[in-house]
Write a protein that holds these residues in place. Structure first.
Motif, mmCIF file in Angstrom:
data_model
loop_
_atom_site.group_PDB
_atom_site.id
_atom_site.type_symbol
_atom_site.label_atom_id
_atom_site.label_comp_id
_atom_site.label_asym_id
_atom_site.label_seq_id
_atom_site.Cartn_x
_atom_site.Cartn_y
_atom_site.Cartn_z
ATOM 1 N N ILE A 16 34.496 11.239 -23.873
ATOM 2 C CA ILE A 16 33.227 11.833 -24.444
ATOM 3 C C ILE A 16 34.130 12.998 -25.560
ATOM 4 O O ILE A 16 34.757 13.702 -24.957
ATOM 5 N N TRP A 24 29.643 12.049 -28.739
ATOM 6 C CA TRP A 24 29.652 10.623 -28.316
ATOM 7 C C TRP A 24 28.852 9.660 -28.875
ATOM 8 O O TRP A 24 29.069 8.539 -29.484
ATOM 9 N N ALA A 149 27.173 11.766 -19.250
ATOM 10 C CA ALA A 149 27.679 12.278 -20.543
ATOM 11 C C ALA A 149 27.116 13.549 -21.196
ATOM 12 O O ALA A 149 27.657 14.132 -22.079
#
Length: 226
Positions: A16, A24, A149
């Protein structure tokens, strides 16, 4: 270690960038980013809610949902001992064992993701879904990769072994997972060339399996033992 490492499978890692989740998405190809955004929209439209809890608070749901997920693949398990195992794990790990539960408002959870966080790395460790209650809204990917994420400060997701192509499509690089024999009288002694041949053959099969997998392999990590 006195013998050559044996390649077992791939180990997936997703980086990331410093900009977090938006960065990302930008790091992926336009096609992959569009696909992920579409999956996120489906998930949001389905009305799912994500609740963050510890394993000590949610071990019963975790065991139930993992059993339901295994049943889909033909594995029948006794929920009670599995639940007790998760309960003990939650007691030992405390706040480090984090769980995200997925549900619709007012309904029992239909999915979970268990993960551990160490510094800037999230280790995805278990997931389960009650597939009979799902609505085909990319629940698995939203509950695991897209959730993780978005966590603040995360730079790496460890997605582990298996399903190499699906993970590569989400931006994972595929490192080798090695077996190292630490025994003094290893049965592998004297077979280094045969081991390297095995490793080369596995790498070749992975490269030939799909262009996505081939492009995600970190060749410099395989090379020394192939």
């Amino acid at each position: 270690v006195r013998t050559a490492p044996v390649a077992l499978t791939t180990d997936a890692w997703i980086e990331i960038p410093p900009g977090g989740y938006p960065a990302w998405l930008e790091s992926l190809s336009a096609r992959r980013a569009r696909s992920i955004r579409s999956e996120i929209r489906k998930f949001e439209k389905a009305g799912y809610e994500l609740e963050h809890r510890t394993l000590a608070e949610s071990w019963q749901d975790v065991a139930r949902l993992l059993a339901r997920s295994l049943l889909r693949y033909g594995r029948t398990v006794d929920v009670a001992p599995m639940a007790d195992s998760f309960r003990k794990q939650g007691e030992l790990a405390g706040s480090r064992a984090e769980v995200v539960l997925c549900s619709r408002p007012g309904e029992p959870p239909v999915g979970f993701c268990l993960y551990y966080r160490c510094g800037d790395t999230v280790y995805l460790r278990a997931h389960g879904l009650d597939h009979d209650q799902l609505v085909s809204a990319a629940e698995y990917f939203n509950l695991t990769y897209y959730m993780a994420a978005r966590l603040p400060g995360v730079r790496w997701l460890h997605a582990g072994a298996g399903t190499a192509e699906g993970k590569a499509l989400r931006g994972a690089t595929l490192r080798p997972l090695w077996l190292l024999d630490l025994s003094e009288d290893s049965p592998l002694a004297g077979y280094d060339e045969e081991i390297r041949e095995h490793n080369r053959a596995l790498l070749a099969r992975l490269r030939d399996s799909s262009p996505v997998v081939s492009g995600a392999l970190e060749g410099e990590l395989w090379g020394p033992y192939c």
